[in-house]
Design a protein around this motif. Structure first.
Motif, mmCIF file in Angstrom:
data_model
loop_
_atom_site.group_PDB
_atom_site.id
_atom_site.type_symbol
_atom_site.label_atom_id
_atom_site.label_comp_id
_atom_site.label_asym_id
_atom_site.label_seq_id
_atom_site.Cartn_x
_atom_site.Cartn_y
_atom_site.Cartn_z
ATOM 1 N N VAL A 18 0.856 -1.185 0.000
ATOM 2 C CA VAL A 18 0.000 0.000 0.000
ATOM 3 C C VAL A 18 0.891 1.234 0.000
ATOM 4 O O VAL A 18 1.728 1.410 0.886
ATOM 5 N N THR A 19 0.707 2.085 -1.008
ATOM 6 C CA THR A 19 1.515 3.304 -1.084
ATOM 7 C C THR A 19 0.727 4.535 -0.648
ATOM 8 O O THR A 19 1.325 5.533 -0.256
ATOM 9 N N GLU A 20 -0.610 4.444 -0.734
ATOM 10 C CA GLU A 20 -1.439 5.595 -0.386
ATOM 11 C C GLU A 20 -2.854 5.118 -0.088
ATOM 12 O O GLU A 20 -3.341 4.182 -0.722
ATOM 13 N N ILE A 21 -3.500 5.777 0.866
ATOM 14 C CA ILE A 21 -4.894 5.466 1.196
ATOM 15 C C ILE A 21 -5.729 6.686 0.831
ATOM 16 O O ILE A 21 -5.488 7.783 1.330
ATOM 17 N N LEU A 22 -6.700 6.486 -0.064
ATOM 18 C CA LEU A 22 -7.546 7.588 -0.517
ATOM 19 C C LEU A 22 -8.736 7.806 0.405
ATOM 20 O O LEU A 22 -9.211 8.916 0.557
ATOM 21 N N ALA A 23 -9.253 6.750 0.975
ATOM 22 C CA ALA A 23 -10.418 6.825 1.861
ATOM 23 C C ALA A 23 -10.353 5.637 2.805
ATOM 24 O O ALA A 23 -9.727 4.630 2.508
ATOM 25 N N PHE A 131 -4.245 10.055 -12.784
ATOM 26 C CA PHE A 131 -4.231 9.464 -11.448
ATOM 27 C C PHE A 131 -4.542 10.528 -10.397
ATOM 28 O O PHE A 131 -5.350 10.309 -9.491
ATOM 29 N N ASP A 132 -3.957 11.720 -10.534
ATOM 30 C CA ASP A 132 -4.202 12.796 -9.563
ATOM 31 C C ASP A 132 -5.646 13.292 -9.624
ATOM 32 O O ASP A 132 -6.249 13.570 -8.588
ATOM 33 N N GLU A 133 -6.217 13.413 -10.829
ATOM 34 C CA GLU A 133 -7.621 13.812 -10.952
ATOM 35 C C GLU A 133 -8.544 12.778 -10.306
ATOM 36 O O GLU A 133 -9.516 13.128 -9.639
ATOM 37 N N PHE A 134 -8.223 11.510 -10.488
ATOM 38 C CA PHE A 134 -9.005 10.429 -9.895
ATOM 39 C C PHE A 134 -8.957 10.521 -8.368
ATOM 40 O O PHE A 134 -9.987 10.450 -7.702
ATOM 41 N N LYS A 135 -7.759 10.685 -7.810
ATOM 42 C CA LYS A 135 -7.616 10.795 -6.349
ATOM 43 C C LYS A 135 -8.420 11.971 -5.819
ATOM 44 O O LYS A 135 -9.122 11.844 -4.814
ATOM 45 N N THR A 136 -8.326 13.113 -6.481
ATOM 46 C CA THR A 136 -9.068 14.306 -6.049
ATOM 47 C C THR A 136 -10.569 14.052 -6.101
ATOM 48 O O THR A 136 -11.300 14.412 -5.175
ATOM 49 N N ALA A 137 -11.042 13.426 -7.170
ATOM 50 C CA ALA A 137 -12.477 13.134 -7.318
ATOM 51 C C ALA A 137 -12.960 12.172 -6.243
ATOM 52 O O ALA A 137 -14.043 12.362 -5.668
ATOM 53 N N VAL A 138 -12.185 11.149 -5.937
ATOM 54 C CA VAL A 138 -12.564 10.181 -4.894
ATOM 55 C C VAL A 138 -12.631 10.872 -3.540
ATOM 56 O O VAL A 138 -13.589 10.695 -2.782
#
Length: 149
Positions: A18-23, A131-138
């Motif tokens: 795991v490199t990052e947790i979005l939620a 990828f950054d747009e996806f993370k921001t949207a999530v």
């Protein structure tokens, strides 16, 4: 990835770095996540579950997980809980659904995974969410849901 026999049931365990947790809640410990899915191969016994997402070593993916160890498939909506991060010739990282169709808007996650010829032709990697747009949207959707409660 390892498959084990639990009683008369075969389950596959897949471990991810795991490199990052979005939620969701942070992962305690060494930043790995092991998912348990129904099915797999142990010796000559094979149990295949139609529609079960598969994984390839070295793939950069985003997973949405719920009920790990309790559900047949711990990914939210099975293949709807798995998104691949691809890279184009210009090193732009973009999002692709589990059916290989580029994700151009977060609302598309609700669409069926059966890739239609039209979707494959009209959704090009250049149009896909980065990828950054996806993370921001999530993260924005997570906040919207939290504030609506």
């Amino acid at each position: 990835m390892t498959s084990v026999e639990v009683g008369s049931t075969i389950k596959t365990r897949v471990t991810f770095d795991v490199t990052e947790i979005l939620a969701g809640a942070p992962i305690a410990g060494d930043q790995t996540l092991t998912l348990q899915l129904l099915g797999g191969r142990v010796g000559n016994r094979v149990v295949e579950i139609e529609g079960m997402p598969t994984f390839k070593l070295g793939t950069d993916i985003v997973l949405f997980v719920a009920g790990n160890g309790k559900n047949v498939c711990p990914l939210v909506g099975w293949g709807h809980g798995k998104y691949l991060v691809k890279e184009d010739a210009n090193d732009r990282r973009y999002m692709v659904r589990d059916n290989a169709v580029p994700l151009t808007a977060l609302a598309e996650v609700q669409e069926p995974l059966e890739a239609s010829a039209a979707a494959v032709r009209t959704r090009l990697p250049v149009d896909a969410l980065s990828f950054d747009e996806f993370k921001t949207a999530v993260r924005s959707e997570k906040e919207r849901i939290l504030h609506a409660q």
